[in-house]
Design an enzyme around this catalytic site. Structure first.
Site, PDB file in Angstrom:
ATOM      1  N   THR A   1       9.000   7.254 -39.280  1.00  0.00           N
ATOM      2  CA  THR A   1      10.101   8.222 -39.210  1.00  0.00           C
ATOM      3  C   THR A   1      11.342   7.576 -38.625  1.00  0.00           C
ATOM      4  O   THR A   1      12.258   8.265 -38.197  1.00  0.00           O
ATOM      5  CB  THR A   1       9.707   9.418 -38.329  1.00  0.00           C
ATOM      6  OG1 THR A   1       9.338   8.907 -37.036  1.00  0.00           O
ATOM      7  CG2 THR A   1       8.540  10.160 -38.918  1.00  0.00           C
TER       8      THR A   1
ATOM      9  N   SER B   1      13.120   8.325 -26.172  1.00  0.00           N
ATOM     10  CA  SER B   1      12.956   8.650 -27.583  1.00  0.00           C
ATOM     11  C   SER B   1      13.856   7.798 -28.460  1.00  0.00           C
ATOM     12  O   SER B   1      14.794   7.160 -27.984  1.00  0.00           O
ATOM     13  CB  SER B   1      13.241  10.126 -27.821  1.00  0.00           C
ATOM     14  OG  SER B   1      14.629  10.332 -27.963  1.00  0.00           O
ATOM     15  N   LYS B   2      13.531   7.812 -29.734  1.00  0.00           N
ATOM     16  CA  LYS B   2      14.291   7.013 -30.689  1.00  0.00           C
ATOM     17  C   LYS B   2      15.768   7.377 -30.674  1.00  0.00           C
ATOM     18  O   LYS B   2      16.626   6.565 -30.911  1.00  0.00           O
ATOM     19  CB  LYS B   2      13.737   7.227 -32.102  1.00  0.00           C
ATOM     20  CG  LYS B   2      12.362   6.648 -32.294  1.00  0.00           C
ATOM     21  CD  LYS B   2      11.791   6.989 -33.653  1.00  0.00           C
ATOM     22  CE  LYS B   2      10.323   6.559 -33.698  1.00  0.00           C
ATOM     23  NZ  LYS B   2       9.668   6.925 -34.949  1.00  0.00           N
ATOM     24  N   ARG B   3      16.010   8.628 -30.405  1.00  0.00           N
ATOM     25  CA  ARG B   3      17.400   9.096 -30.449  1.00  0.00           C
ATOM     26  C   ARG B   3      18.251   8.541 -29.316  1.00  0.00           C
ATOM     27  O   ARG B   3      19.464   8.674 -29.334  1.00  0.00           O
ATOM     28  CB  ARG B   3      17.436  10.621 -30.396  1.00  0.00           C
ATOM     29  CG  ARG B   3      16.775  11.198 -31.617  1.00  0.00           C
ATOM     30  CD  ARG B   3      17.075  12.638 -31.789  1.00  0.00           C
ATOM     31  NE  ARG B   3      16.365  13.141 -32.965  1.00  0.00           N
ATOM     32  CZ  ARG B   3      16.177  14.399 -33.226  1.00  0.00           C
ATOM     33  NH1 ARG B   3      16.648  15.298 -32.387  1.00  0.00           N
ATOM     34  NH2 ARG B   3      15.539  14.774 -34.302  1.00  0.00           N
ATOM     35  N   ASP B   4      17.561   7.969 -28.320  1.00  0.00           N
ATOM     36  CA  ASP B   4      18.340   7.442 -27.204  1.00  0.00           C
ATOM     37  C   ASP B   4      19.196   6.253 -27.615  1.00  0.00           C
ATOM     38  O   ASP B   4      20.196   5.957 -26.979  1.00  0.00           O
ATOM     39  CB  ASP B   4      17.416   7.069 -26.044  1.00  0.00           C
ATOM     40  CG  ASP B   4      16.864   8.306 -25.363  1.00  0.00           C
ATOM     41  OD1 ASP B   4      17.634   9.278 -25.232  1.00  0.00           O
ATOM     42  OD2 ASP B   4      15.694   8.322 -24.986  1.00  0.00           O
TER      43      ASP B   4
END
Length: 511
Positions: A15, A266-269
């Site tokens: 993802t 998280s990846k969004r960081d």
RNA sequence: GGUCCGUUCGUCUAGUCAGGUCAGGACGCCAGGUUUUCAUCCUGGUAACACGGGUUCGAAUCCCGUACGGACUACCA
């Protein structure tokens, strides 16, 4: 013996790029497998078609490769338990879901998402502490437990969308032992009837994970602790399938936390936290946004691995530097900590500095060469290696080398004002002029000779040593930095040194 | 809100299971030394058992409670 062979899997979802927490999970799995002479399997869990991100799978494989983690089998490799991509295993799962329906441990549910929302809303309004599809609430919903058999048959015949849910027992304790966290005990009334099979024909994580772990003969499930709460459902699945005897050992690892204190990493960081969260640079295929990676930031894979493995694990000794071989030797699940840890960039840098010092100047030269070429520098390699030898202890990254060595390749064209103010006296030009005369007379121009001769000269003429040396450095380098001036001059050659000193005197006197 | 989990220097952590040295190491930071520069390096220092009870001769360690933090609570994994 082969019956008990350790087999672990790293099972990310494609993802997006793998972040450092996921990578650490992979490392722990890999070390555990190697330590026990077992297999490390890379399985791609792409059962969510909506969240699939192009390039993510390749990214995962490359990230592992960068750290020296090679799967023994899995996506991108052959193996007798394949395929290893769950979308390629799609045909397998339905029969297992059906098996559960037949044995009465699962059921069809026809509720629409609106109906589900309504149920949750209702429960919330009634101040119900639990708002889940479970043994109590399923009685009010549209499923094969509440509908007449003929109605269910009709709905199925009409291709009405349905999911298959796990039928949880009403009043049962589910106990399992976690290799990291210890014993867990859940009561079935607190759990929900998890969806096992989605209306799009794909299994959910819960079903696919358990079925695949069983079929692939996984012995230890080492994963992030975000999974602890769904583990009892997995335990139940093993039981209902009759696979208790081959149920793997669960080991849930503490999460990597955001350094600013709030929540798991998280990846969004992305780059928001002031440090990369990805091992390799990642370009979002949709937004084209680029997130930096540790590799591109200049970290060595061995340094990065060494640092990462110490986040949540330690060998119980004071050793901090480990090769991959040592890690394999020393790794032990028992020594994984229980609490989450935060990333510390300073410590990561320290590791990189250490590993850079372990490299030979030739190795460093090879890594530095592209930067030199980019700058249009074309010096002979022996010379550059000598320069590197002189400055490498000051470098943490290969990229530090350019600012550290630039003055060897290009004469300074500015001179640090502060140093001029502090060190440049009225008679400095004359003192330096005298040195140029001395330099020109020298036959040997190695650092040791230079040092002796210049110091002799200083003593003979009873001048201020600091003034001479600092003045020299300023004209040679342009600032008050760098290794011994004698070393610098020696590498620069006599001619270049004299030129720079004269140019410096002129330039500085003008201002 | 509910369920589950966790809590030792600013950070990573040892020590907790089998209670008994000034709570040890590393990074960072500070100081000194080396380098007549800067950095590296070396030496030293700074700094923690979340809180409150209990058990005990003795608690970071065992028990209870509180606080704080985290995970989960999706037809996501």
């Amino acid at each position: 013996m082969s019956e008990n062979k350790v087999r672990v899997r790293f099972a990310p979802s494609p993802t997006g790029p793998l972040h450092i927490g996921g990578l650490r999970t992979a490392i722990f799995n890999f070390l555990f497998a190697k330590k026990h002479g077992g297999d490390f399997i890379l399985r791609i869990e792409d059962t969510d078609q909506n969240r699939f991100v192009k390039g993510a799978e390749e990214y995962i494989i490359q990230s592992l490769e960068w750290l020296g983690i090679e799967p023994s089998e899995g996506v991108g490799k052959s193996g007798q338990f394949g395929p290893y991509r769950q979308s390629d295993r799609k045909h397998i799962y339905k029969e297992y879901a059906n098996q559960l329906i037949e044995s009465g441990h699962a059921y069809y549910a026809f509720d629409t998402s609106e109906e589900l929302d309504k149920m949750r809303e209702r429960l919330q309004n009634e101040k119900n502490s639990i708002q889940q599809y479970n043994a109590v609430t399923r009685k009010d919903m549209k499923n094969s437990l509440t509908l007449a058999e003929s109605d269910v048959a009709k709905l199925l015949a009409n291709n009405t969308p349905y999911v298959i849910r796990l039928k949880l027992p009403t009043n049962e304790h589910i106990v399992f032992n976690d290799a990291v966290l210890g014993e867990f005990k859940f009561h079935s009334s607190q759990l929900d009837d998890k969806i096992l099979f989605k209306s799009d024909g794909m299994p959910t994580y819960h079903l696919a994970n358990v079925v695949d772990d069983y079929l692939m003969k996984i012995t230890h499930v080492i994963r992030g602790s975000e999974w602890t709460n769904s583990t009892p459902s997995h335990v139940l699945l093993y039981k209902y399938f009759g696979w208790q005897d081959s149920m793997p050992v669960f080991a849930h690892m503490p999460l990597l936390l955001k350094p600013d204190g709030k929540g798991k990493l998280s990846k969004r960081d992305g780059d928001r936290l002031g440090f990369p969260v990805f091992p390799l640079e990642w370009k979002n295929p949709e937004s084209e946004e680029i997130s930096t990676g540790y590799r591109e930031a200049g970290y060595f894979p061995e340094a990065f691995l060494n640092f990462l493995v110490l986040l949540g694990w330690n060998p119980g000794t004071e050793q901090e530097i480990f090769s991959m071989e040592e890690l394999i030797q020393l790794f032990n699940i028992d020594r994984i900590g229980k609490s989450g840890s935060k990333f510390d960039l300073e410590k990561a840098k320290w590791f990189n500095h250490y590993y850079l010092q372990q490299k030979t100047s030739k190795e460093i030269y090879d890594a530095f060469l592209p930067i030199l070429e980019e700058k249009g520098i074309n010096f002979c390699s022996t010379k550059v290696i000598n320069i590197i030898e002189l400055v490498k202890e000051r470098a943490t990254f290969i990229s530090d080398l350019w600012p550290l060595t630039q003055y060897f390749f290009e004469a300074p064209n500015t001179y640090d004002e502060k140093v001029i103010k502090k060190r440049w006296k009225e008679n400095t030009p004359q003192l330096l002029e005298d040195i140029t005369v001395l330099i020109s007379s020298l036959k040997d121009f190695d650092a040791a000779t230079l040092e002796t001769k210049i110091k002799e000269h200083i003593e003979e003429h009873e001048v201020n040593m600091g003034q001479v040396l600092n003045g020299l450095r300023l004209t040679l380098v342009g600032s008050a930095q760098g290794p011994s001036v004698f070393e610098i001059m020696s590498l620069l050659t006599a001619e270049e040194s004299v030129n720079r000193i004269r140019r410096g005197i002129q330039s500085i006197n003008k201002n």
